[in-house]
Motif scaffolding. Structure first.
Motif, PDB file in Angstrom:
ATOM      1  N   GLN A 208     -42.934 -10.427 -41.112  1.00 22.74           N
ATOM      2  CA  GLN A 208     -42.756  -9.596 -39.939  1.00 22.74           C
ATOM      3  C   GLN A 208     -41.365  -8.981 -40.075  1.00 22.74           C
ATOM      4  OE1 GLN A 208     -46.004  -9.137 -38.719  1.00 22.74           O
ATOM      5  NE2 GLN A 208     -44.902  -8.921 -36.809  1.00 22.74           N
ATOM      6  N   GLN A 209     -41.330  -7.727 -40.432  1.00 23.77           N
ATOM      7  CA  GLN A 209     -40.138  -6.952 -40.756  1.00 23.77           C
ATOM      8  C   GLN A 209     -39.474  -7.465 -42.036  1.00 23.77           C
ATOM      9  OE1 GLN A 209     -36.171  -5.718 -38.525  1.00 23.77           O
ATOM     10  NE2 GLN A 209     -37.977  -4.984 -37.418  1.00 23.77           N
ATOM     11  N   ALA A 210     -40.026  -7.046 -43.144  1.00 20.86           N
ATOM     12  CA  ALA A 210     -39.480  -7.362 -44.475  1.00 20.86           C
ATOM     13  C   ALA A 210     -38.252  -6.492 -44.714  1.00 20.86           C
ATOM     14  CB  ALA A 210     -40.539  -7.103 -45.542  1.00 20.86           C
ATOM     15  N   HIS A 211     -37.193  -6.820 -44.014  1.00 16.51           N
ATOM     16  CA  HIS A 211     -36.036  -5.935 -43.909  1.00 16.51           C
ATOM     17  C   HIS A 211     -35.230  -5.838 -45.198  1.00 16.51           C
ATOM     18  CE1 HIS A 211     -32.120  -4.478 -42.346  1.00 16.51           C
ATOM     19  NE2 HIS A 211     -32.873  -3.843 -41.470  1.00 16.51           N
ATOM     20  N   SER A 228     -36.165 -10.876 -46.789  1.00 14.12           N
ATOM     21  CA  SER A 228     -35.935 -11.142 -45.370  1.00 14.12           C
ATOM     22  C   SER A 228     -37.231 -10.995 -44.594  1.00 14.12           C
ATOM     23  CB  SER A 228     -34.908 -10.162 -44.804  1.00 14.12           C
ATOM     24  OG  SER A 228     -33.730 -10.141 -45.587  1.00 14.12           O
ATOM     25  N   ALA A 229     -37.490 -11.964 -43.736  1.00  6.71           N
ATOM     26  CA  ALA A 229     -38.552 -11.854 -42.734  1.00  6.71           C
ATOM     27  C   ALA A 229     -37.839 -11.940 -41.389  1.00  6.71           C
ATOM     28  CB  ALA A 229     -39.579 -12.962 -42.900  1.00  6.71           C
ATOM     29  N   ARG A 230     -37.274 -10.804 -40.981  1.00  9.21           N
ATOM     30  CA  ARG A 230     -36.332 -10.809 -39.858  1.00  9.21           C
ATOM     31  C   ARG A 230     -36.941 -11.374 -38.586  1.00  9.21           C
ATOM     32  NH1 ARG A 230     -33.151  -5.437 -38.189  1.00  9.21           N
ATOM     33  NH2 ARG A 230     -31.578  -6.174 -39.656  1.00  9.21           N
ATOM     34  N   MET A 231     -38.147 -10.938 -38.226  1.00  9.96           N
ATOM     35  CA  MET A 231     -38.728 -11.381 -36.967  1.00  9.96           C
ATOM     36  C   MET A 231     -39.195 -12.834 -37.025  1.00  9.96           C
ATOM     37  SD  MET A 231     -38.098  -8.636 -35.466  1.00  9.96           S
ATOM     38  CE  MET A 231     -38.759  -8.969 -33.841  1.00  9.96           C
ATOM     39  N   LYS A 232     -39.221 -13.415 -38.217  1.00  9.89           N
ATOM     40  CA  LYS A 232     -39.528 -14.837 -38.373  1.00  9.89           C
ATOM     41  C   LYS A 232     -38.262 -15.679 -38.519  1.00  9.89           C
ATOM     42  CE  LYS A 232     -44.112 -14.354 -40.523  1.00  9.89           C
ATOM     43  NZ  LYS A 232     -44.980 -14.842 -41.603  1.00  9.89           N
TER      44      LYS A 232
END
Length: 354
Positions: A208-211, A228-232
Protein backbone atom coordinates in the motif's frame (compact mmCIF):
# COMPACT_ATOMS: atom_id res chain seq x y z
CA UNK A 1 34.26 9.50 15.65
CA UNK A 2 37.80 10.91 15.52
CA UNK A 3 37.00 12.99 12.45
CA UNK A 4 33.81 14.40 13.98
CA UNK A 5 35.66 15.16 17.22
CA UNK A 6 38.40 17.02 15.31
CA UNK A 7 35.88 19.14 13.43
CA UNK A 8 33.92 19.84 16.62
CA UNK A 9 37.02 20.88 18.60
CA UNK A 10 38.68 22.99 15.91
CA UNK A 11 35.55 24.55 14.45
CA UNK A 12 36.96 23.97 10.95
CA UNK A 13 34.76 22.39 8.29
CA UNK A 14 35.18 21.76 4.61
CA UNK A 15 33.03 24.77 3.79
CA UNK A 16 35.49 27.11 5.56
CA UNK A 17 38.08 26.37 2.87
CA UNK A 18 35.88 27.43 -0.07
CA UNK A 19 36.85 30.61 -1.88
CA UNK A 20 34.42 33.40 -2.66
CA UNK A 21 34.66 32.67 -6.39
CA UNK A 22 32.99 29.30 -5.91
CA UNK A 23 29.90 30.64 -4.13
CA UNK A 24 28.13 32.96 -6.56
CA UNK A 25 24.63 32.43 -5.12
CA UNK A 26 25.14 32.78 -1.36
CA UNK A 27 27.52 34.55 1.00
CA UNK A 28 29.49 32.17 3.19
CA UNK A 29 28.63 32.71 6.85
CA UNK A 30 31.31 32.47 9.53
CA UNK A 31 29.62 29.56 11.31
CA UNK A 32 26.32 27.71 11.12
CA UNK A 33 23.42 28.88 13.24
CA UNK A 34 22.68 25.77 15.23
CA UNK A 35 19.63 25.12 17.32
CA UNK A 36 20.44 24.29 20.95
CA UNK A 37 18.09 21.31 20.91
CA UNK A 38 19.74 17.91 20.56
CA UNK A 39 17.76 15.53 18.35
CA UNK A 40 18.11 11.77 18.33
CA UNK A 41 19.12 9.02 20.71
CA UNK A 42 22.10 6.91 21.73
CA UNK A 43 25.13 7.40 19.51
CA UNK A 44 23.05 9.10 16.81
CA UNK A 45 22.40 12.60 18.12
CA UNK A 46 22.34 15.83 16.13
CA UNK A 47 22.19 19.61 16.40
CA UNK A 48 19.72 21.26 14.06
CA UNK A 49 20.57 23.96 11.50
CA UNK A 50 17.25 25.15 10.14
CA UNK A 51 18.59 27.75 7.71
CA UNK A 52 21.31 25.62 6.15
CA UNK A 53 19.78 25.46 2.67
CA UNK A 54 17.92 28.78 2.60
CA UNK A 55 17.94 30.64 -0.72
CA UNK A 56 16.21 33.66 -2.20
CA UNK A 57 12.83 32.22 -3.27
CA UNK A 58 12.57 34.80 -6.04
CA UNK A 59 15.65 33.37 -7.72
CA UNK A 60 15.38 29.72 -6.66
CA UNK A 61 11.77 28.99 -5.72
CA UNK A 62 10.70 25.58 -4.48
CA UNK A 63 7.41 23.83 -3.88
CA UNK A 64 8.57 20.65 -2.19
CA UNK A 65 12.08 19.43 -1.41
CA UNK A 66 11.64 15.83 -2.43
CA UNK A 67 14.99 14.05 -2.39
CA UNK A 68 18.74 14.62 -2.15
CA UNK A 69 21.85 12.63 -3.13
CA UNK A 70 25.60 13.26 -2.82
CA UNK A 71 28.02 12.81 -5.72
CA UNK A 72 31.66 11.71 -5.60
CA UNK A 73 32.79 15.33 -5.33
CA UNK A 74 30.78 15.79 -2.15
CA UNK A 75 28.18 18.00 -3.82
CA UNK A 76 24.58 17.66 -2.66
CA UNK A 77 22.00 17.50 -5.45
CA UNK A 78 18.42 18.12 -4.39
CA UNK A 79 15.28 17.48 -6.44
CA UNK A 80 12.31 19.85 -6.30
CA UNK A 81 9.01 19.87 -8.17
CA UNK A 82 9.29 23.54 -9.12
CA UNK A 83 9.56 23.75 -12.89
CA UNK A 84 11.96 26.69 -12.68
CA UNK A 85 14.65 24.64 -10.93
CA UNK A 86 14.20 20.89 -10.58
CA UNK A 87 17.78 20.45 -9.33
CA UNK A 88 19.62 22.59 -6.79
CA UNK A 89 23.29 21.74 -6.21
CA UNK A 90 24.70 22.64 -2.80
CA UNK A 91 28.03 22.47 -1.07
CA UNK A 92 28.03 20.88 2.37
CA UNK A 93 28.41 24.38 3.80
CA UNK A 94 24.99 25.28 2.39
CA UNK A 95 26.25 27.44 -0.45
CA UNK A 96 24.52 26.96 -3.78
CA UNK A 97 26.77 25.94 -6.65
CA UNK A 98 24.35 25.55 -9.53
CA UNK A 99 20.78 24.79 -10.55
CA UNK A 100 19.02 23.44 -13.63
CA UNK A 101 15.63 22.17 -14.69
CA UNK A 102 13.92 19.64 -16.91
CA UNK A 103 10.61 21.49 -16.49
CA UNK A 104 9.12 18.59 -14.55
CA UNK A 105 6.01 19.59 -12.55
CA UNK A 106 5.94 16.37 -10.52
CA UNK A 107 9.64 15.59 -10.01
CA UNK A 108 9.65 13.17 -7.10
CA UNK A 109 12.39 10.52 -6.99
CA UNK A 110 16.15 11.05 -7.35
CA UNK A 111 18.79 8.31 -7.49
CA UNK A 112 22.49 8.66 -8.31
CA UNK A 113 24.51 5.82 -9.82
CA UNK A 114 28.20 5.58 -10.62
CA UNK A 115 28.61 3.70 -13.90
CA UNK A 116 32.39 3.87 -14.07
CA UNK A 117 32.71 6.44 -16.83
CA UNK A 118 30.53 8.92 -14.95
CA UNK A 119 27.73 9.33 -12.44
CA UNK A 120 24.14 9.58 -13.63
CA UNK A 121 20.85 10.66 -12.13
CA UNK A 122 17.58 8.76 -12.39
CA UNK A 123 14.54 11.00 -11.93
CA UNK A 124 10.87 10.09 -11.67
CA UNK A 125 8.00 12.46 -12.33
CA UNK A 126 4.94 10.96 -10.67
CA UNK A 127 2.49 13.34 -12.33
CA UNK A 128 3.71 12.80 -15.90
CA UNK A 129 4.48 9.10 -15.48
CA UNK A 130 8.09 9.59 -16.56
CA UNK A 131 11.35 7.90 -15.58
CA UNK A 132 14.46 9.63 -16.94
CA UNK A 133 18.18 8.98 -16.84
CA UNK A 134 20.35 12.07 -17.21
CA UNK A 135 23.82 13.45 -16.64
CA UNK A 136 24.67 15.50 -13.57
CA UNK A 137 24.22 18.60 -15.72
CA UNK A 138 20.72 17.63 -16.86
CA UNK A 139 21.21 16.05 -20.30
CA UNK A 140 18.58 13.33 -20.73
CA UNK A 141 20.06 10.14 -22.22
CA UNK A 142 17.32 7.56 -21.54
CA UNK A 143 13.55 7.61 -21.04
CA UNK A 144 11.88 4.39 -19.92
CA UNK A 145 8.81 3.11 -21.70
CA UNK A 146 5.91 3.19 -19.22
CA UNK A 147 4.23 -0.18 -18.58
CA UNK A 148 0.87 0.96 -19.92
CA UNK A 149 2.52 1.68 -23.30
CA UNK A 150 4.15 -1.74 -23.70
CA UNK A 151 1.27 -3.99 -22.67
CA UNK A 152 2.39 -4.65 -19.08
CA UNK A 153 -0.49 -2.66 -17.55
CA UNK A 154 -4.15 -2.85 -18.47
CA UNK A 155 -5.59 0.36 -19.93
CA UNK A 156 -7.36 1.11 -16.63
CA UNK A 157 -4.14 0.89 -14.55
CA UNK A 158 -2.31 4.07 -13.61
CA UNK A 159 1.45 4.62 -13.68
CA UNK A 160 2.75 7.29 -11.29
CA UNK A 161 6.36 6.37 -10.46
CA UNK A 162 7.92 7.63 -7.25
CA UNK A 163 11.43 6.12 -7.05
CA UNK A 164 14.19 4.14 -8.75
CA UNK A 165 17.05 1.90 -7.66
CA UNK A 166 19.89 0.54 -9.77
CA UNK A 167 20.95 -3.09 -9.41
CA UNK A 168 24.53 -4.43 -9.42
CA UNK A 169 24.25 -5.29 -13.13
CA UNK A 170 22.67 -1.95 -14.07
CA UNK A 171 19.04 -3.12 -13.98
CA UNK A 172 16.62 -0.30 -13.21
CA UNK A 173 13.92 -0.87 -10.59
CA UNK A 174 10.99 1.55 -10.58
CA UNK A 175 8.54 1.93 -7.70
CA UNK A 176 5.05 2.80 -8.93
CA UNK A 177 4.15 4.17 -5.52
CA UNK A 178 1.38 6.57 -6.52
CA UNK A 179 0.05 4.30 -9.24
CA UNK A 180 -0.60 0.56 -9.35
CA UNK A 181 1.81 -0.45 -6.56
CA UNK A 182 4.22 -2.57 -8.55
CA UNK A 183 8.00 -2.61 -8.62
CA UNK A 184 9.00 -2.72 -12.29
CA UNK A 185 12.35 -4.06 -13.45
CA UNK A 186 14.09 -2.92 -16.66
CA UNK A 187 17.56 -3.71 -17.92
CA UNK A 188 20.23 -1.01 -18.23
CA UNK A 189 19.11 -0.22 -21.81
CA UNK A 190 15.50 0.27 -20.72
CA UNK A 191 14.04 -3.08 -21.84
CA UNK A 192 11.28 -4.37 -19.59
CA UNK A 193 12.05 -7.54 -17.60
CA UNK A 194 9.31 -8.11 -15.00
CA UNK A 195 7.07 -6.59 -12.38
CA UNK A 196 6.24 -7.74 -8.86
CA UNK A 197 4.14 -6.62 -5.93
CA UNK A 198 0.84 -4.91 -6.58
CA UNK A 199 -1.75 -3.55 -4.17
CA UNK A 200 -2.98 -5.41 -1.10
CA UNK A 201 -3.58 -4.49 2.51
CA UNK A 202 -3.13 -8.01 3.90
CA UNK A 203 -0.69 -9.84 1.63
CA UNK A 204 2.90 -9.61 2.87
CA UNK A 205 4.44 -9.53 -0.61
CA UNK A 206 2.33 -6.60 -1.76
CA UNK A 207 2.10 -2.90 -1.04
CA UNK A 208 0.00 0.00 0.00
CA UNK A 209 1.94 2.95 -1.43
CA UNK A 210 5.20 1.44 -2.69
CA UNK A 211 6.82 4.80 -2.17
CA UNK A 212 10.47 3.81 -2.38
CA UNK A 213 12.87 1.15 -3.64
CA UNK A 214 16.53 0.92 -2.58
CA UNK A 215 19.42 -1.44 -3.30
CA UNK A 216 20.70 -2.81 0.02
CA UNK A 217 24.36 -3.82 -0.32
CA UNK A 218 25.18 -4.15 3.38
CA UNK A 219 25.66 -7.86 2.74
CA UNK A 220 27.98 -7.59 -0.28
CA UNK A 221 27.51 -11.25 -1.14
CA UNK A 222 23.73 -10.97 -1.19
CA UNK A 223 22.40 -7.59 -2.40
CA UNK A 224 18.64 -7.21 -2.07
CA UNK A 225 15.89 -4.63 -2.54
CA UNK A 226 14.26 -2.69 0.28
CA UNK A 227 10.83 -1.43 -0.76
CA UNK A 228 8.71 1.02 1.20
CA UNK A 229 5.14 0.08 2.03
CA UNK A 230 4.31 3.46 3.50
CA UNK A 231 0.67 2.86 4.43
CA UNK A 232 1.69 -0.41 6.11
CA UNK A 233 4.40 1.36 8.18
CA UNK A 234 6.99 -1.02 6.80
CA UNK A 235 9.98 -1.83 4.65
CA UNK A 236 9.77 -5.05 2.66
CA UNK A 237 12.79 -6.97 1.46
CA UNK A 238 12.87 -8.73 -1.92
CA UNK A 239 15.45 -10.57 -3.98
CA UNK A 240 16.71 -8.90 -7.12
CA UNK A 241 14.32 -11.02 -9.17
CA UNK A 242 11.29 -9.99 -7.12
CA UNK A 243 10.87 -12.78 -4.56
CA UNK A 244 9.56 -11.65 -1.18
CA UNK A 245 11.85 -12.26 1.82
CA UNK A 246 10.63 -10.39 4.92
CA UNK A 247 9.01 -7.28 6.40
CA UNK A 248 10.32 -4.76 8.95
CA UNK A 249 7.33 -3.26 10.72
CA UNK A 250 7.79 0.29 12.06
CA UNK A 251 4.59 1.07 13.99
CA UNK A 252 3.52 4.69 13.70
CA UNK A 253 5.99 5.56 10.92
CA UNK A 254 4.76 6.30 7.39
CA UNK A 255 8.22 5.94 5.90
CA UNK A 256 9.74 7.30 2.71
CA UNK A 257 12.56 5.49 0.90
CA UNK A 258 15.32 3.62 2.72
CA UNK A 259 18.74 5.30 2.51
CA UNK A 260 21.74 3.03 3.13
CA UNK A 261 24.91 4.54 4.59
CA UNK A 262 27.57 2.25 6.02
CA UNK A 263 25.89 -0.35 8.19
CA UNK A 264 22.79 1.72 8.87
CA UNK A 265 19.47 2.56 7.24
CA UNK A 266 18.01 6.08 7.38
CA UNK A 267 14.55 7.21 6.35
CA UNK A 268 12.33 10.24 6.53
CA UNK A 269 8.99 9.64 8.22
CA UNK A 270 6.53 11.69 6.20
CA UNK A 271 3.43 11.18 8.34
CA UNK A 272 2.92 9.98 11.89
CA UNK A 273 0.29 9.15 14.45
CA UNK A 274 -0.85 10.43 17.80
CA UNK A 275 -1.10 8.50 21.04
CA UNK A 276 -4.48 6.83 21.17
CA UNK A 277 -5.31 7.70 17.56
CA UNK A 278 -3.80 5.34 15.03
CA UNK A 279 -4.90 7.16 11.91
CA UNK A 280 -2.34 8.90 9.71
CA UNK A 281 -1.69 12.49 10.83
CA UNK A 282 -0.27 15.47 8.98
CA UNK A 283 2.70 17.48 10.31
CA UNK A 284 3.99 14.60 12.45
CA UNK A 285 7.24 13.83 10.63
CA UNK A 286 10.60 12.77 12.04
CA UNK A 287 13.67 10.77 10.98
CA UNK A 288 14.26 7.13 11.85
CA UNK A 289 17.58 5.23 11.87
CA UNK A 290 18.01 1.44 11.86
CA UNK A 291 21.20 -0.53 12.48
CA UNK A 292 22.57 -3.47 10.51
CA UNK A 293 20.20 -5.81 12.38
CA UNK A 294 17.36 -3.56 11.16
CA UNK A 295 16.52 -2.45 14.70
CA UNK A 296 15.56 1.19 15.26
CA UNK A 297 18.32 2.92 17.24
CA UNK A 298 17.43 6.62 16.95
CA UNK A 299 14.49 8.83 15.97
CA UNK A 300 15.63 12.45 15.50
CA UNK A 301 12.50 14.54 16.11
CA UNK A 302 10.67 11.44 17.37
CA UNK A 303 10.44 9.55 20.62
CA UNK A 304 13.11 7.16 21.87
CA UNK A 305 12.70 3.75 20.21
CA UNK A 306 11.55 1.06 22.63
CA UNK A 307 11.38 -2.70 22.26
CA UNK A 308 9.30 -4.97 24.49
CA UNK A 309 9.87 -8.70 24.18
CA UNK A 310 11.58 -8.04 20.89
CA UNK A 311 8.75 -6.00 19.38
CA UNK A 312 9.17 -2.36 18.44
CA UNK A 313 6.67 -0.12 20.20
CA UNK A 314 4.71 2.76 18.65
CA UNK A 315 6.94 5.56 17.34
CA UNK A 316 5.64 9.13 17.49
CA UNK A 317 6.85 12.64 16.81
CA UNK A 318 8.39 13.98 20.02
CA UNK A 319 9.15 17.57 18.99
CA UNK A 320 7.45 19.66 16.27
CA UNK A 321 10.69 20.24 14.36
CA UNK A 322 9.56 18.66 11.12
CA UNK A 323 6.29 18.58 9.23
CA UNK A 324 6.74 15.87 6.58
CA UNK A 325 10.20 14.31 6.16
CA UNK A 326 10.40 13.09 2.58
CA UNK A 327 14.06 12.11 2.37
CA UNK A 328 17.37 12.02 4.24
CA UNK A 329 20.85 12.38 2.75
CA UNK A 330 23.94 11.35 4.75
CA UNK A 331 27.33 12.94 4.06
CA UNK A 332 30.77 11.46 4.69
CA UNK A 333 30.89 13.04 8.16
CA UNK A 334 27.53 11.40 8.98
CA UNK A 335 25.65 14.67 9.08
CA UNK A 336 22.06 14.48 7.83
CA UNK A 337 20.19 16.69 5.36
CA UNK A 338 16.41 16.47 5.62
CA UNK A 339 14.12 17.27 2.69
CA UNK A 340 10.46 18.00 3.44
CA UNK A 341 7.22 17.80 1.49
CA UNK A 342 4.32 20.17 2.18
CA UNK A 343 6.27 22.13 4.77
CA UNK A 344 5.53 25.72 3.87
CA UNK A 345 8.29 26.05 1.28
CA UNK A 346 11.20 25.37 3.64
CA UNK A 347 14.59 24.52 2.22
CA UNK A 348 16.54 21.51 3.56
CA UNK A 349 17.56 21.35 7.21
CA UNK A 350 20.99 20.08 8.25
CA UNK A 351 21.46 17.87 11.29
CA UNK A 352 25.05 18.06 12.54
CA UNK A 353 26.23 14.80 14.13
CA UNK A 354 27.51 15.31 17.68
Amino acid sequence: MERRTFIKNTGIGVGALVTAKSIPFQILSSKPKLDQTILGHGDFKYRLERKWGNLNPKNHPIKNCHEMVMDKKGRLLMLTDHEKNNILIYEKSGNLLDSWTLNLPGAHGLTIHDEGDSEYLYITDSSLGKVLKCTLSGEVILTLNPPNKIGEYRPDMSFNPTETAIGPNGDIYVADGYGSQFILQYDARGRFIRKFGGASILKEDRFQQAHGVTLDTRDPNNPTLLCSARMKNAFKRFTLDGKYIETYYLPGAYVSRAVIHGENLYSGVCFGMEEGDYNMKMNKGFVTILNKENKVISNPGGNRPKYKQGKLQLMLQDEPIFKHCHDVCVDNDENLYVCQWNAGGVYPYKLHRV
